[in-house]
Motif scaffolding. Structure first.
Motif, PDB file in Angstrom:
ATOM      1  N   HIS A  92     -27.316 -61.056  25.554  1.00 18.78           N
ATOM      2  CA  HIS A  92     -26.856 -60.694  24.212  1.00 18.78           C
ATOM      3  C   HIS A  92     -26.713 -59.181  24.078  1.00 18.78           C
ATOM      4  N   ARG A 122     -23.426 -57.250  23.347  1.00 15.71           N
ATOM      5  CA  ARG A 122     -23.329 -56.311  22.224  1.00 15.71           C
ATOM      6  C   ARG A 122     -22.848 -54.947  22.706  1.00 15.71           C
ATOM      7  N   GLU A 131     -31.574 -64.194  28.233  1.00 10.58           N
ATOM      8  CA  GLU A 131     -30.681 -64.391  27.094  1.00 10.58           C
ATOM      9  C   GLU A 131     -30.619 -63.129  26.238  1.00 10.58           C
ATOM     10  N   ASP A 132     -31.787 -62.513  26.051  1.00 13.16           N
ATOM     11  CA  ASP A 132     -31.801 -61.264  25.274  1.00 13.16           C
ATOM     12  C   ASP A 132     -30.969 -60.187  25.969  1.00 13.16           C
TER      13      ASP A 132
END
Length: 314
Positions: free
Chosen positions: A129, A133, A125-126
């Motif tokens: 993201h 980004r 998930e990081d």
């Protein structure tokens, strides 16, 4: 007393032989008989005589049978069944213990697996993201002018294609205004490129402040800016362009002090390709430059002036 069973057996044998006709004189005489003393257990108990005082080869008559002799077979079978049950229970308990140990180990592995899955999921998930980004950042870099922070030419072209796709088959009122800062090269030559960059940034802000909420401005390239005016007819687009021109020519905080702009305006006609729309705006801008700069020329005015110039030439 002697063993009555032994004597009785010999007496019966002698009687059978006499009855069979054997003369008594012919019968054998037993000089030595088997003597096995036998005692009445009840008499011994009555006279309180202990059995361990009797001769070693003595037998007891009327001795009561013990539980072992009476139920010996049942006891043996019962003990065998009990031993079998105990063995079965022991095996079951051992299996249950092993199963519990296996369950505890499995639970431990499951907890560890869940922990690893949570960590991995969080990492993914990081990363997602971070990728999103970075994707947004790359898209912003790809569609944003780094100096003025306005959307760039690519972003403007995509927006115009979208708007033209919506309006192509119906009456529309989309207009565009193409701006060019007047004599910008002289500003760079006189004050330097750093001042020129400040003029571009300040001019971009003034253009943006002069627009409505639905309007958008793009840095088209160099000192050129494109303004997209949705749902705006030609006459209203001219008015907005005039407001932009007046806002830009106000005194500047830069050493250049005052900057002017020439603007060409064009409104979309049904079925017109994007290049034709932008070409008409560019022609109107060129006419504004040729007519003395710091003014707004619409594409219709440009056509009228071109017709007059052609008539005068004839």
């Amino acid at each position: 007393m002697n063993n009555p069973y032994t004597h009785g057996r010999h007496a019966a044998m002698v009687a059978q032989q006499i009855l069979a006709g054997t003369p008594p004189s012919a019968l054998p005489v037993l000089n030595d008989t088997d003597y096995r003393p036998s005692f009445d257990y009840r008499a011994l108990q009555r006279f309180n005589i202990k059995t361990d005082l009797l001769p070693p080869d003595s037998t007891l008559a009327f001795e009561p049978e013990g539980i072992w002799y009476r139920y010996r077979q049942v006891i043996i079978i019962s003990l065998a069944v009990i031993l079998a049950l105990v063995s079965t229970v022991a095996v079951l308990l051992a299996n249950i213990h092993r199963r519990r140990q296996a369950e505890l180990t499995l639970r431990k592995w499951n907890r560890e697996l869940d922990r690893l899955v949570r960590i991995r999921t969080q990492e993914l998930e990081d990363r997602a993201h971070e990728l999103a980004r970075l994707g947004n950042k790359m898209r912003k870099l790809a569609y944003t002018d780094s100096l003025t922070e306005l959307p760039n030419r690519r972003a403007g072209q995509e927006l115009l294609k979208t708007l033209l796709g919506r309006e192509r088959d119906r009456e529309q009122s989309l207009s565009v205004a193409l701006l060019d800062l007047d004599q910008f090269k002289q500003i760079n030559d006189r004050f330097g490129y750093e001042v020129g960059d400040k003029v571009l940034v300040e001019s971009a802000g003034r253009i943006r402040d002069a627009l409505r909420a639905a309007d958008q401005v793009f840095r088209w390239g160099g000192e050129e800016f494109l303004v997209v005016l949705p749902e705006t007819p030609a006459d209203q687009a001219i008015q907005i362009a005039e407001r932009i021109r007046e806002r830009v020519q106000q005194p500047s905080f830069t050493p250049a002090r005052q900057v002017t702009t020439s603007i060409g305006v064009a409104s979309f006609t049904p079925g017109e390709p994007l290049d034709a729309l932008l070409g008409r705006a560019d022609a109107a801008l060129y006419q504004a430059k040729q007519s003395g700069r710091n003014q707004v020329i619409g594409s219709q005015q440009c056509l009228v002036r071109s017709s007059r110039q052609h008539t005068d030439a004839v």
